[in-house]
Motif scaffolding. Sequence first.
Motif, PDB file in Angstrom:
ATOM      1  N   SER A 122      54.497  48.551  42.159  1.00  0.00           N
ATOM      2  CA  SER A 122      54.171  49.159  40.903  1.00  0.00           C
ATOM      3  C   SER A 122      55.093  49.980  40.468  1.00  0.00           C
ATOM      4  CB  SER A 122      52.978  49.920  41.090  1.00  0.00           C
ATOM      5  OG  SER A 122      51.846  49.050  41.280  1.00  0.00           O
ATOM      6  N   GLY A 142      50.214  43.312  41.643  1.00  0.00           N
ATOM      7  CA  GLY A 142      49.230  42.795  42.749  1.00  0.00           C
ATOM      8  C   GLY A 142      49.756  43.182  44.281  1.00  0.00           C
ATOM      9  N   VAL A 175      48.452  46.552  44.683  1.00  0.00           N
ATOM     10  CA  VAL A 175      46.987  46.719  44.820  1.00  0.00           C
ATOM     11  C   VAL A 175      46.576  46.306  46.147  1.00  0.00           C
ATOM     12  CG1 VAL A 175      44.704  45.286  43.807  1.00  0.00           C
ATOM     13  CG2 VAL A 175      46.556  46.197  42.384  1.00  0.00           C
ATOM     14  N   LEU A 228      45.907  48.014  39.152  1.00  0.00           N
ATOM     15  CA  LEU A 228      44.968  47.138  38.310  1.00  0.00           C
ATOM     16  C   LEU A 228      45.168  47.256  36.806  1.00  0.00           C
ATOM     17  CD1 LEU A 228      41.667  47.712  40.451  1.00  0.00           C
ATOM     18  CD2 LEU A 228      43.030  45.671  40.291  1.00  0.00           C
ATOM     19  N   ILE A 273      48.406  45.412  35.806  1.00  0.00           N
ATOM     20  CA  ILE A 273      48.050  43.904  35.937  1.00  0.00           C
ATOM     21  C   ILE A 273      47.438  43.581  34.698  1.00  0.00           C
ATOM     22  CG2 ILE A 273      46.597  41.939  36.916  1.00  0.00           C
ATOM     23  CD1 ILE A 273      46.889  43.384  39.701  1.00  0.00           C
TER      24      ILE A 273
END
Length: 204
Positions: free
Chosen positions: A54, A103, A106, A171, A174
């Motif tokens: 991220s 992703g 996450v 999230l 994304i």
Amino acid sequence: MCSGSFAKCLGITLIPLAIVCVLCNILLFFPGGKSVESEHITEQVWYFGGILGSGVLMIFPALVFLGLKNNDCCGCCGNESCGRRFAMLSSILFAAVGVVGAGYSVIVSAVAINRGPECVIFKNGSDTVWDYPFSNGDYLSNQTAWSACLEPGNVVSWHLSLFSVLLVMGLIQIALCAVQVINGLLGALCGDCCGCCGGSDGAV
């Protein structure tokens, strides 16, 4: 709003999110806010979900999205060799990179939350060892079980809070990258600014 302007807004939003994720991952190297030996840091922290996934990987699409608005929105609508549509189309590839990075973060965060932190616990009555006292996320709904971790202090809440932030931020990233995929498709199909391009097409 032109698709390039919208992409720029997405890029501006992604940058602080990436910074927050990097900071959270760095803080996780200090469980409970304390310095411990590297072998006692929770395993998932070393996967660098917040720093690489991220963080670093999210910077590339963010910078690309920011650059899509550098040129005039309508200056190339009548030019067949214009690269604006291609730029919007290529932004989809970078958005996909962002989705993969977020992703990854996450998934790492979800696994870490489910497993719980490594901490000092009692074993065999009086002996203390470093171990993972929780399994299958059973501690999430039973805060009294957190007392199984003797040291570092507040390690469970520290672990859960920071990995939860990484999970939520991932999230959101994304979702923003997915929005840019749609925005990039629209920009590639009708140009960076549909209304302007439509006016130019009508003038030809």
